[in-house]
Each structure stands twice: as structure tokens, then as C-alpha cells.
Design a protein around this motif. Structure first.
Motif, PDB file in Angstrom:
ATOM      1  N   LEU A 184       0.988  -1.325  -0.024  1.00 32.48           N
ATOM      2  CA  LEU A 184      -0.063   0.007  -0.084  1.00 32.48           C
ATOM      3  C   LEU A 184       0.959   1.203   0.152  1.00 32.48           C
ATOM      4  CD1 LEU A 184      -2.698  -0.842   2.689  1.00 32.48           C
ATOM      5  CD2 LEU A 184      -2.652  -1.640   0.270  1.00 32.48           C
ATOM      6  N   LYS A 185       0.353   2.214  -0.511  1.00 33.01           N
ATOM      7  CA  LYS A 185       1.033   3.613  -0.400  1.00 33.01           C
ATOM      8  C   LYS A 185       0.138   4.588   0.893  1.00 33.01           C
ATOM      9  CE  LYS A 185       2.500   5.558  -4.000  1.00 33.01           C
ATOM     10  NZ  LYS A 185       2.223   6.417  -5.279  1.00 33.01           N
ATOM     11  N   GLY A 222      -0.853   3.702   3.664  1.00 36.30           N
ATOM     12  CA  GLY A 222      -1.851   2.633   4.294  1.00 36.30           C
ATOM     13  C   GLY A 222      -3.147   2.869   3.570  1.00 36.30           C
ATOM     14  N   LEU A 223      -3.244   3.410   2.278  1.00 38.39           N
ATOM     15  CA  LEU A 223      -4.409   3.364   1.642  1.00 38.39           C
ATOM     16  C   LEU A 223      -4.642   2.220   0.952  1.00 38.39           C
ATOM     17  CD1 LEU A 223      -4.020   7.150   0.266  1.00 38.39           C
ATOM     18  CD2 LEU A 223      -5.275   6.430   2.215  1.00 38.39           C
ATOM     19  N   MET A 224      -5.966   1.458   1.150  1.00 47.14           N
ATOM     20  CA  MET A 224      -6.362   0.261   0.450  1.00 47.14           C
ATOM     21  C   MET A 224      -6.244   0.503  -1.303  1.00 47.14           C
ATOM     22  SD  MET A 224      -6.245  -2.596   2.178  1.00 47.14           S
ATOM     23  CE  MET A 224      -7.647  -4.073   2.158  1.00 47.14           C
ATOM     24  N   GLU A 225      -6.896   1.667  -1.556  1.00 46.26           N
ATOM     25  CA  GLU A 225      -7.072   2.039  -2.876  1.00 46.26           C
ATOM     26  C   GLU A 225      -5.820   2.158  -3.573  1.00 46.26           C
ATOM     27  OE1 GLU A 225      -8.027   5.864  -0.643  1.00 46.26           O
ATOM     28  OE2 GLU A 225      -8.286   3.608  -0.520  1.00 46.26           O
ATOM     29  N   GLU A 226      -4.561   2.227  -2.849  1.00 48.70           N
ATOM     30  CA  GLU A 226      -3.282   2.625  -3.480  1.00 48.70           C
ATOM     31  C   GLU A 226      -2.534   1.190  -3.371  1.00 48.70           C
ATOM     32  OE1 GLU A 226      -1.941   5.009  -5.068  1.00 48.70           O
ATOM     33  OE2 GLU A 226      -3.152   6.736  -4.539  1.00 48.70           O
ATOM     34  N   LYS A 280       0.492   8.210  12.733  1.00 46.98           N
ATOM     35  CA  LYS A 280       0.208   9.213  11.982  1.00 46.98           C
ATOM     36  C   LYS A 280       0.454  10.680  12.754  1.00 46.98           C
ATOM     37  CE  LYS A 280      -3.031   7.961   8.428  1.00 46.98           C
ATOM     38  NZ  LYS A 280      -4.471   8.020   7.935  1.00 46.98           N
ATOM     39  N   TRP A 284      -5.339   1.713  10.114  1.00 43.25           N
ATOM     40  CA  TRP A 284      -4.976   2.998  10.023  1.00 43.25           C
ATOM     41  C   TRP A 284      -6.173   4.323   9.726  1.00 43.25           C
ATOM     42  CZ3 TRP A 284      -0.075   1.922   6.682  1.00 43.25           C
ATOM     43  CH2 TRP A 284       0.885   1.114   7.299  1.00 43.25           C
ATOM     44  N   ALA A 285      -7.302   3.652   9.825  1.00 50.58           N
ATOM     45  CA  ALA A 285      -8.383   4.318   9.231  1.00 50.58           C
ATOM     46  C   ALA A 285      -8.676   5.526  10.217  1.00 50.58           C
ATOM     47  CB  ALA A 285      -9.671   3.568   8.877  1.00 50.58           C
TER      48      ALA A 285
END
Length: 241
Positions: A17-18, A20-24, A131, A140-141
Motif C-alpha cells: 500500500l501507499k 496505508g490506503l487500500m485503494e493505493e 500518523k 489506519w483508518a
């Protein structure tokens, strides 16, 4: 210092991930067992695995992929992501994991973590992800108000095998680890610290090794290995010097 090559699992595949983003997510290998085997063949003493879907779901999701990894290698494997109950801890350890990593539950239910450390000596690590210096949970949300050191100090006498400290702002973006913050945490506690997030080169490993005496026992690397910036065998040799 020990190198922990990382396998992050999303939908059964090895990804990174980038931030911590799941869409990344970038898929690097669809065969987690083969990936683990290649790390072991390069001399890895441990393999670090994260069930990313599990971290968001709050329960194990990639069990099949984890079992594939466990069947493929004889080196010890540690796993984090979605492990929130004593029953889940027991289940994973009974399947052959050497260590489970407790993250969100360390903030939400520190007593459960302390009890697990007592029941399974040497098999529980606390994962603290940050963070801006504050602890983040639920994959990490969410970011809390508690600092990394404050949370780590809660487990000083619990007998945790390690604190795994990840700087989310550097995770998966190859900007270098937060050496200063990692060393400061290691100096503030007696539990060994494993550094994670941002490692991009052998020079980054040298920088962490230079402050190893503060209490940094290991380092996790993922994307830099998959990108070919770090050779596992070379990194292991460097950290063993």
C-alpha cells in the motif's frame, strides 16, 4: 539486527500500500507461498505478514494465504491484522505462527494484550502505527489522541516480545524510515523495537543500524524489496555485520 521481509495480503495476493490506503495497492505476487519461499531461500530469519483485509474487517480474512505461507517455509512467521480476541490469538498460534501482532486491540483493550503476553510468552508483539506521532487504528483508518510512547509504556512490564513501530506517513513511499522517532521510542522503553515504514535502500538500513544500541532489534521492509532497491541476502549480511 534482524531483517523482516514483509508480505502484505489483500484478497489473497501480496501487495504494497501507499500511505496505508487500500485503494493505493500494487500487486507484486499472486502466490504468497512462493514469495515466502523466496525470502527464506535468500536467508530471511523471519517473515512478517499482514492481513490487510483483516485489519479493516476486524477479523482474519486471508487465512488461506497465511496457511500457504506457513506450509511453504520453516522460518518463523509473525502475523498482524484483524487479531482482536484471545480465541483468534489461540487459533493462529495453533496453526503454526511463531508470533501474533496486536495493534488496534492494544489501544482498545490493553488488558487483553497483557493477558495474551502472560499466556503465550515470547509470542505476542504489539503493533503501534502512527500518523504525526499519534496512534492510528482500524487498519489506519482512525487516529487517536494517544502518543506512540504513551501506548508503548502501557506494556513495559507485560512481557511483549517486541513493539513494531510503523510511521504511516512514510509507509510504502520509499522516503526513508523515521530513524529519530524510532530511536527515541526505543530509548524510552525496555521492550525491543522493530522499525517499519519508509525503508528504501541499504543506506536506510545502515542509518537504523547506527542507532541499534537504542534498542532497535529489527527492521521490516516491503516495497523496496519488491522494487529491487534492496536485495534480501545483501540486507541480511549488512545487518549481521
Amino acid at each position: 539486527m534482524i531483517l523482516f521481509p514483509a508480505i502484505d495480503l489483500k484478497d489473497g495476493a501480496c501487495v504494497r500500500l501507499k500511505l496505508g490506503l487500500m485503494e493505493e495497492a500494487t500487486v507484486f505476487n499472486t502466490d504468497p507461498g512462493a514469495q515466502a519461499k523466496s525470502f527464506a531461500a535468500a536467508g530471511a530469519q523471519w517473515i512478517h505478514v499482514v492481513d490487510l483485509n483483516g485489519a479493516f474487517a476486524g477479523k482474519p480474512v486471508n487465512a488461506g494465504a497465511v496457511e500457504q505461507i506457513l506450509k511453504s517455509v520453516e522460518v518463523p512467521v509473525q502475523l498482524g491484522g484483524g487479531i482482536r480476541t484471545m480465541a483468534t490469538i489461540e487459533d493462529w498460534l495453533s496453526r503454526g505462527l511463531s508470533r501474533v501482532i496486536l495493534g488496534t486491540v492494544a489501544l482498545r483493550d490493553p488488558e487483553l494484550v497483557k493477558e495474551a503476553c502472560k499466556r503465550f510468552p515470547g509470542k505476542i508483539a504489539v503493533g503501534i502505527d502512527a500518523k504525526g506521532g499519534r496512534v492510528a487504528v482500524e487498519g489506519w483508518a482512525e487516529t487517536s489522541d494517544i502518543t506512540v510512547t504513551e501506548l508503548a509504556l502501557k506494556f513495559e512490564d507485560a512481557g511483549a516480545a517486541a513493539i513494531i513501530y510503523t510511521d504511516i506517513d512514510r509507509d510504502g513511499v520509499l522516503t526513508g524510515p523515521n530513524v529519530e522517532a524510532t530511536a527515541a521510542l526505543a530509548r524510552a522503553i525496555s521492550t525491543p523495537v522493530i522499525a517499519s515504514g519508509g525503508v528504501s535502500s541499504l543506506d536506510d538500513l545502515r542509518a537504523l543500524k547506527a542507532v541499534a544500541s537504542s534498542g532497535i532489534a529489527g527492521v521490516i521492509s516491503g516495497r523496496a524489496i519488491y522494487d529491487g532497491r534492496i536485495d534480501v541476502a545483501e540486507a541480511i549480511a549488512l545487518l549481521a555485520e
